[in-house]
Design a protein around this motif. Sequence first.
Motif, PDB file in Angstrom:
ATOM      1  N   ARG A  75       0.830  -1.209   0.000  1.00 39.11           N
ATOM      2  CA  ARG A  75       0.000   0.000   0.000  1.00 39.11           C
ATOM      3  C   ARG A  75       0.860   1.253   0.000  1.00 39.11           C
ATOM      4  O   ARG A  75       0.525   2.228  -0.630  1.00 39.11           O
ATOM      5  CB  ARG A  75      -0.911   0.006   1.215  1.00 39.11           C
ATOM      6  CG  ARG A  75      -2.037  -0.969   1.106  1.00 39.11           C
ATOM      7  CD  ARG A  75      -3.014  -0.776   2.221  1.00 39.11           C
ATOM      8  NE  ARG A  75      -3.986  -1.854   2.215  1.00 39.11           N
ATOM      9  CZ  ARG A  75      -4.513  -2.366   3.291  1.00 39.11           C
ATOM     10  NH1 ARG A  75      -4.179  -1.916   4.476  1.00 39.11           N
ATOM     11  NH2 ARG A  75      -5.390  -3.339   3.208  1.00 39.11           N
ATOM     12  N   LYS A  76       1.972   1.232   0.713  1.00 36.12           N
ATOM     13  CA  LYS A  76       2.847   2.393   0.770  1.00 36.12           C
ATOM     14  C   LYS A  76       3.417   2.710  -0.605  1.00 36.12           C
ATOM     15  O   LYS A  76       3.439   3.856  -1.029  1.00 36.12           O
ATOM     16  CB  LYS A  76       3.989   2.141   1.759  1.00 36.12           C
ATOM     17  CG  LYS A  76       4.882   3.328   1.957  1.00 36.12           C
ATOM     18  CD  LYS A  76       5.937   3.042   3.000  1.00 36.12           C
ATOM     19  CE  LYS A  76       6.846   4.229   3.188  1.00 36.12           C
ATOM     20  NZ  LYS A  76       7.884   3.947   4.161  1.00 36.12           N
ATOM     21  N   SER A  77       3.866   1.698  -1.335  1.00 40.32           N
ATOM     22  CA  SER A  77       4.414   1.934  -2.660  1.00 40.32           C
ATOM     23  C   SER A  77       3.322   2.381  -3.625  1.00 40.32           C
ATOM     24  O   SER A  77       3.560   3.182  -4.512  1.00 40.32           O
ATOM     25  CB  SER A  77       5.112   0.681  -3.184  1.00 40.32           C
ATOM     26  OG  SER A  77       4.188  -0.348  -3.390  1.00 40.32           O
ATOM     27  N   THR A  78       2.091   1.894  -3.448  1.00 34.62           N
ATOM     28  CA  THR A  78       0.984   2.306  -4.302  1.00 34.62           C
ATOM     29  C   THR A  78       0.650   3.764  -4.052  1.00 34.62           C
ATOM     30  O   THR A  78       0.376   4.510  -4.981  1.00 34.62           O
ATOM     31  CB  THR A  78      -0.255   1.424  -4.034  1.00 34.62           C
ATOM     32  OG1 THR A  78       0.118   0.066  -4.217  1.00 34.62           O
ATOM     33  CG2 THR A  78      -1.389   1.773  -4.952  1.00 34.62           C
ATOM     34  N   ALA A  79       0.714   4.208  -2.801  1.00 34.36           N
ATOM     35  CA  ALA A  79       0.419   5.595  -2.478  1.00 34.36           C
ATOM     36  C   ALA A  79       1.422   6.528  -3.150  1.00 34.36           C
ATOM     37  O   ALA A  79       1.061   7.599  -3.631  1.00 34.36           O
ATOM     38  CB  ALA A  79       0.431   5.802  -0.968  1.00 34.36           C
ATOM     39  N   ARG A  86      -0.789  11.954  -9.921  1.00 31.86           N
ATOM     40  CA  ARG A  86      -1.583  13.176  -9.750  1.00 31.86           C
ATOM     41  C   ARG A  86      -0.718  14.430  -9.796  1.00 31.86           C
ATOM     42  O   ARG A  86      -1.187  15.513  -9.510  1.00 31.86           O
ATOM     43  CB  ARG A  86      -2.324  13.125  -8.423  1.00 31.86           C
ATOM     44  CG  ARG A  86      -3.392  12.077  -8.397  1.00 31.86           C
ATOM     45  CD  ARG A  86      -4.148  12.153  -7.117  1.00 31.86           C
ATOM     46  NE  ARG A  86      -5.112  11.070  -7.032  1.00 31.86           N
ATOM     47  CZ  ARG A  86      -5.660  10.678  -5.914  1.00 31.86           C
ATOM     48  NH1 ARG A  86      -5.343  11.248  -4.779  1.00 31.86           N
ATOM     49  NH2 ARG A  86      -6.527   9.700  -5.915  1.00 31.86           N
ATOM     50  N   ASP A  87       0.528  14.293 -10.099  1.00 31.91           N
ATOM     51  CA  ASP A  87       1.465  15.403 -10.181  1.00 31.91           C
ATOM     52  C   ASP A  87       1.618  16.093  -8.827  1.00 31.91           C
ATOM     53  O   ASP A  87       1.708  17.312  -8.738  1.00 31.91           O
ATOM     54  CB  ASP A  87       1.052  16.387 -11.265  1.00 31.91           C
ATOM     55  CG  ASP A  87       2.220  17.257 -11.686  1.00 31.91           C
ATOM     56  OD1 ASP A  87       1.982  18.367 -12.176  1.00 31.91           O
ATOM     57  OD2 ASP A  87       3.377  16.839 -11.516  1.00 31.91           O
ATOM     58  N   LEU A  88       1.616  15.328  -7.765  1.00 32.90           N
ATOM     59  CA  LEU A  88       1.867  15.836  -6.424  1.00 32.90           C
ATOM     60  C   LEU A  88       3.295  15.503  -6.042  1.00 32.90           C
ATOM     61  O   LEU A  88       3.954  14.714  -6.686  1.00 32.90           O
ATOM     62  CB  LEU A  88       0.901  15.198  -5.425  1.00 32.90           C
ATOM     63  CG  LEU A  88      -0.586  15.415  -5.688  1.00 32.90           C
ATOM     64  CD1 LEU A  88      -1.408  14.592  -4.711  1.00 32.90           C
ATOM     65  CD2 LEU A  88      -0.943  16.880  -5.585  1.00 32.90           C
ATOM     66  N   THR A  89       3.770  16.107  -4.981  1.00 31.16           N
ATOM     67  CA  THR A  89       5.118  15.785  -4.539  1.00 31.16           C
ATOM     68  C   THR A  89       5.100  14.527  -3.699  1.00 31.16           C
ATOM     69  O   THR A  89       4.164  14.270  -2.947  1.00 31.16           O
ATOM     70  CB  THR A  89       5.728  16.934  -3.719  1.00 31.16           C
ATOM     71  OG1 THR A  89       4.882  17.188  -2.606  1.00 31.16           O
ATOM     72  CG2 THR A  89       5.874  18.193  -4.556  1.00 31.16           C
ATOM     73  N   VAL A  90       6.131  13.759  -3.819  1.00 34.52           N
ATOM     74  CA  VAL A  90       6.316  12.554  -3.045  1.00 34.52           C
ATOM     75  C   VAL A  90       7.039  12.953  -1.758  1.00 34.52           C
ATOM     76  O   VAL A  90       7.938  13.784  -1.791  1.00 34.52           O
ATOM     77  CB  VAL A  90       7.147  11.534  -3.855  1.00 34.52           C
ATOM     78  CG1 VAL A  90       7.420  10.301  -3.036  1.00 34.52           C
ATOM     79  CG2 VAL A  90       6.429  11.182  -5.138  1.00 34.52           C
ATOM     80  N   PRO A  91       6.672  12.363  -0.612  1.00 39.96           N
ATOM     81  CA  PRO A  91       7.371  12.693   0.638  1.00 39.96           C
ATOM     82  C   PRO A  91       8.876  12.523   0.492  1.00 39.96           C
ATOM     83  O   PRO A  91       9.349  11.519  -0.015  1.00 39.96           O
ATOM     84  CB  PRO A  91       6.795  11.704   1.646  1.00 39.96           C
ATOM     85  CG  PRO A  91       5.466  11.324   1.092  1.00 39.96           C
ATOM     86  CD  PRO A  91       5.605  11.398  -0.397  1.00 39.96           C
ATOM     87  N   GLY A  92       9.619  13.567   0.915  1.00 43.72           N
ATOM     88  CA  GLY A  92      11.072  13.523   0.821  1.00 43.72           C
ATOM     89  C   GLY A  92      11.612  14.107  -0.475  1.00 43.72           C
ATOM     90  O   GLY A  92      12.813  14.274  -0.641  1.00 43.72           O
TER      91      GLY A  92
END
Length: 97
Positions: A75-79, A86-92
């Motif tokens: 689930r974490k990798s899917t998120a 969605r062209d959002l930033t990925v944490p980090g």
Amino acid sequence: MSYWRERAASAIEQAISTINVNLENLSEQDKQQLKCVIDAAYPFRTRKNHPYQIWLDERQKAFERLGIINERLRRKSTASSIAIARDLTVPGQQSLF
């Protein structure tokens, strides 16, 4: 269920039934052995295209069911991939602006 999914699920179940281990309490060695046996049971010719994608999906479901791979990690990798889609930033990830 599709033809490819039925064949993949059937091959995985047959592979699991050939191993003589306690599925309720798997050691790390048993998990590794199950992974190898499931991977060796690939029922289609080449590992590409739609049948291979179905195989990977069924393999992942079996690994989660057997406790070989933690569903939380999937689930974490899917998120992360959804955030990218969605062209959002990925944490980090650093921002350019």
